[in-house]
Design a protein around this motif. Structure first.
Motif, mmCIF file in Angstrom:
data_model
loop_
_atom_site.group_PDB
_atom_site.id
_atom_site.type_symbol
_atom_site.label_atom_id
_atom_site.label_comp_id
_atom_site.label_asym_id
_atom_site.label_seq_id
_atom_site.Cartn_x
_atom_site.Cartn_y
_atom_site.Cartn_z
ATOM 1 N N PRO A 184 21.599 -46.774 37.196
ATOM 2 C CA PRO A 184 21.166 -45.527 37.841
ATOM 3 C C PRO A 184 19.698 -45.233 37.537
ATOM 4 O O PRO A 184 19.163 -45.645 36.505
ATOM 5 N N ALA A 185 19.063 -44.505 38.444
ATOM 6 C CA ALA A 185 17.614 -44.262 38.375
ATOM 7 C C ALA A 185 17.131 -43.751 37.017
ATOM 8 O O ALA A 185 16.119 -44.248 36.519
ATOM 9 N N PRO A 186 17.802 -42.786 36.369
ATOM 10 C CA PRO A 186 17.269 -42.316 35.076
ATOM 11 C C PRO A 186 17.223 -43.419 34.014
ATOM 12 O O PRO A 186 16.257 -43.521 33.258
ATOM 13 N N LEU A 187 18.265 -44.262 33.984
ATOM 14 C CA LEU A 187 18.270 -45.357 33.008
ATOM 15 C C LEU A 187 17.216 -46.395 33.348
ATOM 16 O O LEU A 187 16.528 -46.924 32.460
ATOM 17 N N LYS A 188 17.081 -46.686 34.632
ATOM 18 C CA LYS A 188 16.077 -47.649 35.073
ATOM 19 C C LYS A 188 14.677 -47.149 34.707
ATOM 20 O O LYS A 188 13.852 -47.910 34.204
ATOM 21 N N ARG A 189 14.412 -45.862 34.937
ATOM 22 C CA ARG A 189 13.097 -45.291 34.578
ATOM 23 C C ARG A 189 12.849 -45.386 33.082
ATOM 24 O O ARG A 189 11.738 -45.686 32.650
ATOM 25 N N ALA A 190 13.879 -45.130 32.289
ATOM 26 C CA ALA A 190 13.727 -45.229 30.832
ATOM 27 C C ALA A 190 13.381 -46.660 30.423
ATOM 28 O O ALA A 190 12.490 -46.878 29.588
ATOM 29 N N ALA A 191 14.073 -47.619 31.011
ATOM 30 C CA ALA A 191 13.818 -49.024 30.661
ATOM 31 C C ALA A 191 12.422 -49.446 31.081
ATOM 32 O O ALA A 191 11.701 -50.092 30.311
ATOM 33 N N TYR A 192 12.020 -49.091 32.292
ATOM 34 C CA TYR A 192 10.678 -49.444 32.760
ATOM 35 C C TYR A 192 9.608 -48.658 32.009
ATOM 36 O O TYR A 192 8.511 -49.158 31.762
ATOM 37 N N GLY A 193 9.927 -47.425 31.646
ATOM 38 C CA GLY A 193 8.964 -46.590 30.927
ATOM 39 C C GLY A 193 8.628 -47.100 29.540
ATOM 40 O O GLY A 193 7.545 -46.829 29.024
ATOM 41 N N ARG A 194 9.534 -47.843 28.950
ATOM 42 C CA ARG A 194 9.274 -48.402 27.618
ATOM 43 C C ARG A 194 8.168 -49.451 27.642
ATOM 44 O O ARG A 194 7.477 -49.647 26.639
ATOM 45 N N LEU A 195 8.029 -50.141 28.768
ATOM 46 C CA LEU A 195 7.067 -51.250 28.826
ATOM 47 C C LEU A 195 5.636 -50.800 28.549
ATOM 48 O O LEU A 195 4.992 -51.339 27.648
ATOM 49 N N PRO A 196 5.109 -49.818 29.276
ATOM 50 C CA PRO A 196 3.725 -49.420 28.995
ATOM 51 C C PRO A 196 3.570 -48.667 27.670
ATOM 52 O O PRO A 196 2.452 -48.564 27.162
#
Length: 129
Positions: free
Chosen positions: A94-106
């Motif tokens: 789901p979008a919130p989890l995906k955003r959290a995972a992608y947000g960790r990268l930067p």
């Protein structure tokens, strides 16, 4: 308390909190361990938790702060592949989890820079201490 000490202690707190989480809730961390690593994911989860706790302790002590901060910067670079794996694995979540995972990268970049800044500031403002 000098700003450099506050920054080092804040970074130590972040690492200590993450280290404790590796033991209190290891399952999410297990899922980020690349399969190419030998051994069990849980062993790697615990090992990284121990590393984070050791780095936190080293950052908290002025005598070991510079070396520990440099090691923390290297650690943040070293765990980046796990964050990439997590982002890839969570691409269909789901979008919130995906955003959290992608947000960790930067976020790895400011963490590395923070640790390097602590290393540079270690020992400053301690004249007469």
């Amino acid at each position: 308390m000098p700003r450099s000490d506050r920054s080092a202690l804040a970074l130590a707190g972040l690492l200590a909190g993450a280290g404790v989480l590796h033991f209190a809730r290891p399952r999410p961390f297990d899922a980020t361990v690349p399969q190419s690593l030998p051994g069990s994911p849980r062993a790697w989860t615990y090992a990284s938790g121990v590393a984070e706790l050791a780095l936190a302790a080293g950052l908290a002590a002025p005598r070991t702060r510079r070396t520990s901060a440099r090691a923390a910067a290297a650690f943040f670079v070293g765990v980046f592949p796990a964050n990439v794996k997590m982002a890839y694995d969570w691409r269909d979540k789901p979008a919130p989890l995906k955003r959290a995972a992608y947000g960790r990268l930067p976020l790895q970049v400011p963490l590395v820079l923070w640790a390097r800044g602590v290393a540079r500031g270690a020992g400053q403002g301690r004249e007469g201490a």
